[in-house]
Design an enzyme around this catalytic site. Structure first.
Site, PDB file in Angstrom:
ATOM      1  N   GLY A  20       0.822  -1.204   0.000  1.00  0.00           N
ATOM      2  CA  GLY A  20       0.000   0.000   0.000  1.00  0.00           C
ATOM      3  C   GLY A  20       0.853   1.249   0.000  1.00  0.00           C
ATOM      4  O   GLY A  20       2.019   1.220   0.417  1.00  0.00           O
ATOM      5  N   ASP A  50      -3.435   4.373   1.736  1.00  0.00           N
ATOM      6  CA  ASP A  50      -3.690   4.493   3.178  1.00  0.00           C
ATOM      7  C   ASP A  50      -3.650   5.968   3.580  1.00  0.00           C
ATOM      8  O   ASP A  50      -2.643   6.637   3.410  1.00  0.00           O
ATOM      9  CB  ASP A  50      -2.624   3.709   3.955  1.00  0.00           C
ATOM     10  CG  ASP A  50      -2.866   3.758   5.451  1.00  0.00           C
ATOM     11  OD1 ASP A  50      -3.572   2.873   5.969  1.00  0.00           O
ATOM     12  OD2 ASP A  50      -2.345   4.682   6.112  1.00  0.00           O
ATOM     13  N   TYR A  55      -4.443  13.157   8.795  1.00  0.00           N
ATOM     14  CA  TYR A  55      -3.395  13.559   7.834  1.00  0.00           C
ATOM     15  C   TYR A  55      -3.800  14.842   7.096  1.00  0.00           C
ATOM     16  O   TYR A  55      -2.988  15.455   6.432  1.00  0.00           O
ATOM     17  CB  TYR A  55      -3.139  12.470   6.780  1.00  0.00           C
ATOM     18  CG  TYR A  55      -2.680  11.139   7.312  1.00  0.00           C
ATOM     19  CD1 TYR A  55      -2.368  10.958   8.659  1.00  0.00           C
ATOM     20  CD2 TYR A  55      -2.555  10.049   6.450  1.00  0.00           C
ATOM     21  CE1 TYR A  55      -1.959   9.728   9.141  1.00  0.00           C
ATOM     22  CE2 TYR A  55      -2.136   8.817   6.918  1.00  0.00           C
ATOM     23  CZ  TYR A  55      -1.847   8.647   8.264  1.00  0.00           C
ATOM     24  OH  TYR A  55      -1.454   7.418   8.718  1.00  0.00           O
ATOM     25  N   LYS A  84      -8.952   6.478   8.787  1.00  0.00           N
ATOM     26  CA  LYS A  84      -8.920   6.161  10.216  1.00  0.00           C
ATOM     27  C   LYS A  84      -9.710   7.193  11.009  1.00  0.00           C
ATOM     28  O   LYS A  84      -9.692   8.378  10.690  1.00  0.00           O
ATOM     29  CB  LYS A  84      -7.464   6.131  10.711  1.00  0.00           C
ATOM     30  CG  LYS A  84      -6.582   5.208   9.887  1.00  0.00           C
ATOM     31  CD  LYS A  84      -5.128   5.222  10.326  1.00  0.00           C
ATOM     32  CE  LYS A  84      -4.251   4.555   9.303  1.00  0.00           C
ATOM     33  NZ  LYS A  84      -3.864   5.423   8.198  1.00  0.00           N
ATOM     34  N   HIS A 117      -8.031   3.737  16.403  1.00  0.00           N
ATOM     35  CA  HIS A 117      -6.749   3.715  17.113  1.00  0.00           C
ATOM     36  C   HIS A 117      -6.911   3.251  18.570  1.00  0.00           C
ATOM     37  O   HIS A 117      -5.931   3.005  19.240  1.00  0.00           O
ATOM     38  CB  HIS A 117      -6.130   5.119  17.153  1.00  0.00           C
ATOM     39  CG  HIS A 117      -5.861   5.719  15.814  1.00  0.00           C
ATOM     40  ND1 HIS A 117      -4.666   5.571  15.159  1.00  0.00           N
ATOM     41  CD2 HIS A 117      -6.636   6.482  15.001  1.00  0.00           C
ATOM     42  CE1 HIS A 117      -4.719   6.222  13.999  1.00  0.00           C
ATOM     43  NE2 HIS A 117      -5.903   6.773  13.887  1.00  0.00           N
ATOM     44  N   ASN A 141      -2.385  -0.089  16.321  1.00  0.00           N
ATOM     45  CA  ASN A 141      -1.580   0.036  17.553  1.00  0.00           C
ATOM     46  C   ASN A 141      -2.153  -0.750  18.728  1.00  0.00           C
ATOM     47  O   ASN A 141      -1.972  -0.357  19.874  1.00  0.00           O
ATOM     48  CB  ASN A 141      -1.440   1.512  17.970  1.00  0.00           C
ATOM     49  CG  ASN A 141      -0.610   2.286  16.974  1.00  0.00           C
ATOM     50  OD1 ASN A 141       0.309   1.746  16.373  1.00  0.00           O
ATOM     51  ND2 ASN A 141      -0.947   3.541  16.765  1.00  0.00           N
ATOM     52  N   GLN A 164      -3.074  -2.482  12.374  1.00  0.00           N
ATOM     53  CA  GLN A 164      -2.010  -1.717  11.716  1.00  0.00           C
ATOM     54  C   GLN A 164      -1.045  -1.213  12.782  1.00  0.00           C
ATOM     55  O   GLN A 164      -1.429  -0.457  13.667  1.00  0.00           O
ATOM     56  CB  GLN A 164      -2.629  -0.542  10.930  1.00  0.00           C
ATOM     57  CG  GLN A 164      -1.612   0.133  10.032  1.00  0.00           C
ATOM     58  CD  GLN A 164      -2.161   1.340   9.285  1.00  0.00           C
ATOM     59  OE1 GLN A 164      -1.744   2.469   9.538  1.00  0.00           O
ATOM     60  NE2 GLN A 164      -3.086   1.107   8.363  1.00  0.00           N
ATOM     61  N   TYR A 190       2.999  -0.208   9.275  1.00  0.00           N
ATOM     62  CA  TYR A 190       3.346   1.171   8.915  1.00  0.00           C
ATOM     63  C   TYR A 190       4.800   1.392   9.306  1.00  0.00           C
ATOM     64  O   TYR A 190       5.370   0.596  10.059  1.00  0.00           O
ATOM     65  CB  TYR A 190       2.391   2.201   9.514  1.00  0.00           C
ATOM     66  CG  TYR A 190       2.412   2.427  11.015  1.00  0.00           C
ATOM     67  CD1 TYR A 190       3.455   3.102  11.643  1.00  0.00           C
ATOM     68  CD2 TYR A 190       1.349   1.995  11.813  1.00  0.00           C
ATOM     69  CE1 TYR A 190       3.444   3.336  13.011  1.00  0.00           C
ATOM     70  CE2 TYR A 190       1.325   2.222  13.187  1.00  0.00           C
ATOM     71  CZ  TYR A 190       2.377   2.896  13.781  1.00  0.00           C
ATOM     72  OH  TYR A 190       2.372   3.117  15.142  1.00  0.00           O
ATOM     73  N   GLY A 194      11.360   1.765   8.295  1.00  0.00           N
ATOM     74  CA  GLY A 194      11.856   2.565   9.398  1.00  0.00           C
ATOM     75  C   GLY A 194      10.991   3.804   9.390  1.00  0.00           C
ATOM     76  O   GLY A 194       9.854   3.761   8.964  1.00  0.00           O
ATOM     77  N   ASN A 247       8.092  10.390  -3.776  1.00  0.00           N
ATOM     78  CA  ASN A 247       9.109  10.503  -4.811  1.00  0.00           C
ATOM     79  C   ASN A 247       8.791   9.548  -5.954  1.00  0.00           C
ATOM     80  O   ASN A 247       8.683   8.333  -5.747  1.00  0.00           O
ATOM     81  CB  ASN A 247      10.460  10.169  -4.154  1.00  0.00           C
ATOM     82  CG  ASN A 247      11.604  10.100  -5.125  1.00  0.00           C
ATOM     83  OD1 ASN A 247      11.599   9.294  -6.055  1.00  0.00           O
ATOM     84  ND2 ASN A 247      12.604  10.931  -4.896  1.00  0.00           N
TER      85      ASN A 247
END
Length: 297
Positions: A20, A50, A55, A84, A117, A141, A164, A190, A194, A247
């Site tokens: 995703g 996602d 966001y 979410k 969440h 979480n 997630q 997610y 890193g 990118n």
């Protein structure tokens, strides 16, 4: 099914694409970039997008999806879209209006997956599923105890289809993954690469995953990038991976994850990188009885 669109079956019968696009970006990044990245990702072959209310890019992401539908590149049912429910809408009577607000911003009739969440508001979410506003319900979480709390809830109508969580070679979540598999819950990763150096959420002294020499050596061996090694690792463990990039070159590159395989020896080396490094600690929640990260898993 086309190799690029490999999917995992969820416990409610729907399918989630294993790769995703994560669309979160720090506040200083113009929202228009989310729109551009979503278009690039769909062109590159991504079918799982996602996002989240928090966001603040649902309008842009929705616009990108609708433009690709209008252009005949995809149909609505080809796209798996996740949003979410944010923490300010947890009271049951606020859940559906929050989802409807997201749908209005997106200009879509439904979302494929809606994630909470925190272990509350589940009943209200179940009603949203019954109303056809959302296809699948998931959580984010949650540790093992919180998942068990939900699974053991009397009168639970729909089991969460996924959990997630932050997951990458430095925090491979193997115990939580085994537990989720045993309950037919898909683990969605997610920060699978890193985490970007997001100063708001991430401790700037934490090690940079993609600079890890083991990832580097495997990247050389397979003639791929360290990011592709990290993503392939998740797919071979049965984890759905979210790759966040705005990118163009990297968005296209991430699609190569389906073009090679890691050996069992490669997987063993990657398993050995686990060091319980958590980039996103949600420190504002420490001390709360439902803070999820104070337990082993």
């Amino acid at each position: 099914m086309d190799l690029k669109h490999q999917c995992v079956k969820l416990n409610d019968g729907h399918f989630i694409p294993v790769l995703g696009l994560g669309t979160y970006a720090p506040e200083e990044v113009p929202k228009s970039e989310a729109e551009e990245a979503t278009k690039l990702a769909i062109d590159a072959g991504f079918r799982h997008i996602d996002s989240a209310y928090v966001y603040q890019n649902e309008e842009e992401v929705g616009r990108a999806i609708r433009s690709k539908i209008a252009g005949g590149i995809v149909k609505r049912e080809d796209i798996f879209f996740t949003s979410k429910l944010w923490a300010t809408f947890l009271r049951p009577e606020l859940v559906r209006p929050a989802l409807e607000k997201s749908l209005k911003k997106l200009q879509l009739d439904y979302v494929d997956l809606y994630i909470i969440h925190f272990p509350v508001a589940l009943k209200a979410l179940e009603k949203c599923k019954d109303a056809g506003l959302v296809k699948s319900i998931g959580v984010s979480n949650f540790n093992r105890r919180q998942l068990e709390m939900i699974l053991n809830k009397p009168g639970l109508k729909y089991k969460p289809v996924c959990n997630q969580v932050e997951c990458h070679p430095y925090l491979n979540q193997s115990k939580l993954l085994d537990f989720c598999k045993s309950k037919d819950i898909v683990l969605v990763a997610y920060s699978a690469l890193g985490s970007s150096r997001n100063k708001k959420w991430v401790d700037q002294s934490s090690p940079v995953l993609l600079d890890d020499p083991v990832l580097g050596a495997l990247a050389k061996k397979h003639k791929r990038t360290p990011a592709l090694i990290a993503l392939r690792y998740q797919l071979q463990r049965g984890v759905v991976a979210l790759a966040k990039s705005y990118n163009e070159k990297r968005i296209k590159e991430n699609m190569q994850v389906f073009e090679f395989q890691l050996t069992s020896e490669d997987m063993r080396l990657l398993d050995g990188l686990n060091r319980n490094v958590r980039y996103i600690t949600a420190e504002f929640g420490i001390g709360h009885p439902n803070y999820p990260f104070s337990e082993e898993y």
